[in-house]
Design a protein around this motif. Structure first.
Motif, PDB file in Angstrom:
ATOM      1  N   ALA A  10      10.464  -2.010  -8.003  1.00  0.00           N
ATOM      2  CA  ALA A  10       9.512  -2.932  -7.380  1.00  0.00           C
ATOM      3  C   ALA A  10       9.143  -2.465  -5.977  1.00  0.00           C
ATOM      4  O   ALA A  10       7.965  -2.441  -5.598  1.00  0.00           O
ATOM      5  CB  ALA A  10      10.095  -4.348  -7.345  1.00  0.00           C
ATOM      6  N   LYS A  11      10.148  -2.071  -5.212  1.00  0.00           N
ATOM      7  CA  LYS A  11       9.916  -1.647  -3.825  1.00  0.00           C
ATOM      8  C   LYS A  11       9.080  -0.361  -3.759  1.00  0.00           C
ATOM      9  O   LYS A  11       8.107  -0.285  -2.996  1.00  0.00           O
ATOM     10  CB  LYS A  11      11.259  -1.455  -3.138  1.00  0.00           C
ATOM     11  N   THR A  12       9.429   0.639  -4.532  1.00  0.00           N
ATOM     12  CA  THR A  12       8.727   1.922  -4.421  1.00  0.00           C
ATOM     13  C   THR A  12       7.303   1.837  -4.960  1.00  0.00           C
ATOM     14  O   THR A  12       6.384   2.405  -4.368  1.00  0.00           O
ATOM     15  CB  THR A  12       9.492   3.061  -5.121  1.00  0.00           C
ATOM     16  N   TYR A  13       7.099   1.110  -6.063  1.00  0.00           N
ATOM     17  CA  TYR A  13       5.735   0.997  -6.581  1.00  0.00           C
ATOM     18  C   TYR A  13       4.866   0.156  -5.647  1.00  0.00           C
ATOM     19  O   TYR A  13       3.675   0.440  -5.466  1.00  0.00           O
ATOM     20  CB  TYR A  13       5.732   0.436  -8.006  1.00  0.00           C
ATOM     21  N   ARG A  14       5.455  -0.845  -5.019  1.00  0.00           N
ATOM     22  CA  ARG A  14       4.671  -1.611  -4.043  1.00  0.00           C
ATOM     23  C   ARG A  14       4.380  -0.764  -2.799  1.00  0.00           C
ATOM     24  O   ARG A  14       3.278  -0.826  -2.247  1.00  0.00           O
ATOM     25  CB  ARG A  14       5.404  -2.896  -3.652  1.00  0.00           C
ATOM     26  N   ASP A  15       5.342   0.023  -2.358  1.00  0.00           N
ATOM     27  CA  ASP A  15       5.098   0.907  -1.212  1.00  0.00           C
ATOM     28  C   ASP A  15       3.965   1.891  -1.504  1.00  0.00           C
ATOM     29  O   ASP A  15       3.111   2.142  -0.645  1.00  0.00           O
ATOM     30  CB  ASP A  15       6.373   1.679  -0.847  1.00  0.00           C
ATOM     31  N   ASP A  16       3.945   2.450  -2.706  1.00  0.00           N
ATOM     32  CA  ASP A  16       2.864   3.361  -3.091  1.00  0.00           C
ATOM     33  C   ASP A  16       1.510   2.668  -2.970  1.00  0.00           C
ATOM     34  O   ASP A  16       0.532   3.244  -2.471  1.00  0.00           O
ATOM     35  CB  ASP A  16       3.038   3.837  -4.542  1.00  0.00           C
ATOM     36  N   TYR A  17       1.452   1.428  -3.438  1.00  0.00           N
ATOM     37  CA  TYR A  17       0.221   0.634  -3.410  1.00  0.00           C
ATOM     38  C   TYR A  17      -0.212   0.360  -1.973  1.00  0.00           C
ATOM     39  O   TYR A  17      -1.390   0.526  -1.618  1.00  0.00           O
ATOM     40  CB  TYR A  17       0.488  -0.643  -4.210  1.00  0.00           C
ATOM     41  N   MET A  18       0.726  -0.035  -1.112  1.00  0.00           N
ATOM     42  CA  MET A  18       0.365  -0.319   0.280  1.00  0.00           C
ATOM     43  C   MET A  18      -0.049   0.953   1.017  1.00  0.00           C
ATOM     44  O   MET A  18      -0.932   0.915   1.889  1.00  0.00           O
ATOM     45  CB  MET A  18       1.520  -1.008   1.001  1.00  0.00           C
ATOM     46  N   ASN A  19       0.561   2.074   0.677  1.00  0.00           N
ATOM     47  CA  ASN A  19       0.153   3.346   1.281  1.00  0.00           C
ATOM     48  C   ASN A  19      -1.289   3.693   0.904  1.00  0.00           C
ATOM     49  O   ASN A  19      -2.046   4.225   1.725  1.00  0.00           O
ATOM     50  CB  ASN A  19       1.097   4.472   0.859  1.00  0.00           C
ATOM     51  N   ARG A  20      -1.658   3.395  -0.350  1.00  0.00           N
ATOM     52  CA  ARG A  20      -3.046   3.645  -0.777  1.00  0.00           C
ATOM     53  C   ARG A  20      -4.015   2.738  -0.012  1.00  0.00           C
ATOM     54  O   ARG A  20      -5.066   3.189   0.453  1.00  0.00           O
ATOM     55  CB  ARG A  20      -3.201   3.418  -2.287  1.00  0.00           C
ATOM     56  N   LEU A  21      -3.664   1.468   0.135  1.00  0.00           N
ATOM     57  CA  LEU A  21      -4.523   0.539   0.877  1.00  0.00           C
ATOM     58  C   LEU A  21      -4.649   0.960   2.341  1.00  0.00           C
ATOM     59  O   LEU A  21      -5.704   0.772   2.961  1.00  0.00           O
ATOM     60  CB  LEU A  21      -3.964  -0.885   0.803  1.00  0.00           C
ATOM     61  N   ALA A  22      -3.570   1.523   2.890  1.00  0.00           N
ATOM     62  CA  ALA A  22      -3.568   1.926   4.299  1.00  0.00           C
ATOM     63  C   ALA A  22      -4.610   3.003   4.574  1.00  0.00           C
ATOM     64  O   ALA A  22      -5.114   3.109   5.706  1.00  0.00           O
ATOM     65  CB  ALA A  22      -2.184   2.411   4.708  1.00  0.00           C
ATOM     66  N   GLU A  23      -4.937   3.784   3.560  1.00  0.00           N
ATOM     67  CA  GLU A  23      -5.957   4.822   3.752  1.00  0.00           C
ATOM     68  C   GLU A  23      -7.337   4.206   3.982  1.00  0.00           C
ATOM     69  O   GLU A  23      -8.152   4.750   4.724  1.00  0.00           O
ATOM     70  CB  GLU A  23      -5.985   5.745   2.526  1.00  0.00           C
ATOM     71  N   THR A  24      -7.586   3.056   3.372  1.00  0.00           N
ATOM     72  CA  THR A  24      -8.862   2.360   3.547  1.00  0.00           C
ATOM     73  C   THR A  24      -8.862   1.485   4.791  1.00  0.00           C
ATOM     74  O   THR A  24      -9.898   1.304   5.433  1.00  0.00           O
ATOM     75  CB  THR A  24      -9.160   1.488   2.305  1.00  0.00           C
ATOM     76  N   TYR A  25      -7.706   0.936   5.131  1.00  0.00           N
ATOM     77  CA  TYR A  25      -7.593   0.011   6.266  1.00  0.00           C
ATOM     78  C   TYR A  25      -6.520   0.505   7.247  1.00  0.00           C
ATOM     79  O   TYR A  25      -5.459  -0.123   7.406  1.00  0.00           O
ATOM     80  CB  TYR A  25      -7.227  -1.394   5.771  1.00  0.00           C
ATOM     81  N   PRO A  26      -6.760   1.638   7.908  1.00  0.00           N
ATOM     82  CA  PRO A  26      -5.703   2.247   8.736  1.00  0.00           C
ATOM     83  C   PRO A  26      -5.293   1.399   9.944  1.00  0.00           C
ATOM     84  O   PRO A  26      -4.170   1.543  10.445  1.00  0.00           O
ATOM     85  CB  PRO A  26      -6.338   3.569   9.188  1.00  0.00           C
TER      86      PRO A  26
END
Length: 202
Positions: free
Chosen positions: A140-156
């Motif tokens: 749960a933690k690692t897959y959510r971290d991957d998702y937030m890292n992807r969002l961070a590219e759009t909303y740095p």
């Protein structure tokens, strides 16, 4: 040393979630069925592990598990049904996707709603007591971290690659300065002062 199972002789799925306390992003949950009498001395509550070790263990869990799955509930759903219900729904969605149907469920924490007709037990700090819950916490933690890292590219500007959506000072200052995104949970006290910011304008 973590225990391999709670229910004697049943195919048991362990469940845990990640992202309940975040101001932004979906809540993720995982369900994991490990082999009977499985042992792995490295498995532990994901919060006790380094990021590098979590990702190493994710590979091991996915290789060794009898079945595993991840469930997701969006920020819009969280705002509609509240985070407790959303966390439980994410676990149910993970259980729905398991390739093998469990005969019992153990859950980290103290709140859960019955899943189908299966017996279940909630275990406070279960991710530090049972291997399958620890494994679920890592997924749960690692897959959510991957998702937030992807969002961070759009909303740095929100620093999500570091805070993963949690209420850090930098995150709240960015909300104050830039407003919210479509990924912020509008039912949360985003600024920490009881005031909701203006909606984000793209």
């Amino acid at each position: 040393m973590l225990k391999s199972h709670y229910y004697e002789g049943l195919v048991e799925a362990g469940c845990d979630e990640a992202g309940r306390g975040c101001l932004a992003g979906s809540v993720y949950a995982a369900a994991v069925i490990l082999p009977q009498d499985y042992h792995n001395d490295l498995l532990n509550d994901s919060k006790q592990l380094t990021e590098k070790r979590r990702y190493q263990l994710r590979e091991i869990v996915q290789r060794d598990a009898v079945a595993w799955a991840v469930g997701i509930v969006t920020p819009e759903e969280i705002d509609r049904i509240n985070i407790l219900n959303a966390s439980i729904l994410a676990m149910h969605r993970a259980l729905d996707q398991l390739a093998i149907r469990p005969e019992a469920v153990i859950i980290d924490g103290n709140r859960f709603k019955k899943y189908q007709d299966l017996p279940h037990t909630t275990i406070v700090k279960g991710d530090g007591k049972y291997l399958s819950i620890a494994a679920a916490s890592i997924l749960a933690k690692t897959y959510r971290d991957d998702y937030m890292n992807r969002l961070a590219e759009t909303y740095p500007q929100y620093d999500w690659q570091s805070n993963k959506g949690y209420p850090t000072r930098k995150h709240r200052e960015a909300i104050r300065q830039y407003g919210t995104t479509p990924y912020h949970r509008m039912s949360y006290n985003l600024l920490g002062d009881g005031q909701l910011p203006l909606p984000f304008e793209d």
